[in-house]
Design a protein around this motif. Sequence first.
Motif, short mmCIF file in Angstrom:
data_model
loop_
_atom_site.label_atom_id
_atom_site.label_comp_id
_atom_site.label_asym_id
_atom_site.label_seq_id
_atom_site.Cartn_x
_atom_site.Cartn_y
_atom_site.Cartn_z
N ASP A 23 0.90 -1.08 0.10
CA ASP A 23 0.09 0.02 -0.33
C ASP A 23 0.61 1.82 0.48
O ASP A 23 0.81 2.01 -0.68
CB ASP A 23 -1.40 0.03 0.99
CG ASP A 23 -1.67 -0.94 1.23
OD1 ASP A 23 -2.04 -1.85 0.29
OD2 ASP A 23 -2.75 -0.93 2.43
N VAL A 53 -7.53 -9.17 -6.88
CA VAL A 53 -8.33 -8.32 -5.69
C VAL A 53 -7.23 -7.77 -4.90
O VAL A 53 -6.88 -6.14 -4.51
CB VAL A 53 -8.55 -8.49 -4.90
CG1 VAL A 53 -8.70 -9.39 -4.23
CG2 VAL A 53 -9.81 -6.98 -4.59
N THR A 55 -4.73 -6.00 -2.11
CA THR A 55 -4.32 -5.45 -0.71
C THR A 55 -6.15 -4.68 -0.64
O THR A 55 -6.65 -4.58 0.25
CB THR A 55 -3.47 -4.64 -0.35
OG1 THR A 55 -3.73 -3.45 -0.67
CG2 THR A 55 -2.41 -5.36 -0.37
N GLY A 56 -7.22 -5.08 -1.96
CA GLY A 56 -8.49 -4.16 -1.69
C GLY A 56 -7.69 -2.67 -1.70
O GLY A 56 -9.00 -2.04 -1.32
N LEU A 59 -11.57 -1.56 -3.08
CA LEU A 59 -13.34 -1.91 -3.01
C LEU A 59 -13.48 -0.88 -2.20
O LEU A 59 -14.80 -0.62 -2.69
CB LEU A 59 -12.72 -3.17 -1.33
CG LEU A 59 -11.83 -4.33 -1.78
CD1 LEU A 59 -11.91 -5.41 -0.92
CD2 LEU A 59 -13.20 -5.41 -3.40
N LEU A 78 -4.38 -10.58 0.24
CA LEU A 78 -5.52 -11.13 1.04
C LEU A 78 -5.80 -11.05 2.32
O LEU A 78 -7.22 -9.89 2.57
CB LEU A 78 -6.47 -12.30 0.39
CG LEU A 78 -6.96 -12.74 -1.21
CD1 LEU A 78 -6.69 -14.55 -1.14
CD2 LEU A 78 -8.26 -11.71 -1.57
N ALA A 81 -6.38 -7.28 2.69
CA ALA A 81 -7.94 -6.70 1.68
C ALA A 81 -8.92 -7.37 2.95
O ALA A 81 -9.13 -6.06 3.33
CB ALA A 81 -7.75 -7.50 0.46
N ARG A 84 -9.10 -4.06 5.36
CA ARG A 84 -10.00 -3.31 4.88
C ARG A 84 -11.01 -3.30 4.88
O ARG A 84 -11.57 -2.63 5.23
CB ARG A 84 -8.72 -2.58 3.87
CG ARG A 84 -9.16 -2.00 2.91
CD ARG A 84 -8.64 -1.97 1.83
NE ARG A 84 -8.10 -1.77 0.99
CZ ARG A 84 -6.25 -0.77 1.91
NH1 ARG A 84 -6.53 0.16 2.00
NH2 ARG A 84 -5.80 -1.51 1.17
N LEU A 96 -14.21 -13.00 0.02
CA LEU A 96 -12.35 -12.63 -0.62
C LEU A 96 -11.70 -14.16 -1.07
O LEU A 96 -11.81 -14.61 0.34
CB LEU A 96 -11.77 -11.87 -0.07
CG LEU A 96 -12.60 -10.54 0.14
CD1 LEU A 96 -11.30 -9.39 1.05
CD2 LEU A 96 -11.86 -9.10 -0.71
#
Length: 213
Positions: A23, A53, A55-56, A59, A78, A81, A84, A96
């Motif tokens: 991130d 996807v 770390t999302g 989203l 994941l 994610a 999050r 997920l």
Amino acid sequence: MNTTSLTHSNVEDAYTRWAPVYDWAFALVMRPGRRASAAVINRLGGKVLDVGVGTGLELPMFGDNVRITGVDLCEPMLDIARKRVADLGLKNVDELRVMDAMNLDYADASFDVVVAPYVLTVVPDPERMLNEMARVVKPGGEMILVNHIGADSGPIALIEAWLGRRSAALGWDPQFPWSILGDWIARRPDVELLERRTLAPIGLFTMARLRLR
Ligand SMILES: C[S@@+](CC[C@H](N)C(=O)[O-])C[C@H]1O[C@@H](n2cnc3c(N)ncnc32)[C@H](O)[C@@H]1O
């Protein structure tokens, strides 16, 4: 067809290493592609599969008219994610799951939209991933891809060639040519290219929107 030195295990290893700093390193630079694809999806609404996807980061950009399923090869990505989703209380994320983009565990025509931001260049066989994405989209639905497309010539192409020799350690292929996608579309009479958009601010990334007839 394996077009690069990427393999499942070196990609999984690379993203397991990237996960704790992903991130910090990639939230900002790749945000325009996530925003552009999420804006299209929020206009369309419906059931969405987010392939790779990660770390999302995308989203929280989806609206309430969208139900999201996210899949990724790498469990540590994941896990971030999932955290999050919990931290932000996102109610529109259905599941997920660890899954290979080249072998999706969903029935044909399961989703209104399948999106893959920054993933096509990290799989060993992009055509197989495209076939799988097309298989799980409903007729009339969209496939949305965001990627860095490699330069044809000039200094950027030289830098990408140098980076390309390190693709296994990086976890992506910086030399990815548009023809991989373009040739695949040309071979698929059931797929039309709706839009090919170079994204601001510096045109490093391209969004492609495809529709299944
Ligand atoms: C550059 S990251 C993009 C993540 C996210 N889409 C974003 O916008 O930040 C690429 C992601 O693809 C995942 N990935 C790589 N190969 C995959 C495969 N075969 N199947 C599913 N996910 C894969 C990686 O684990 C990583 O999370």
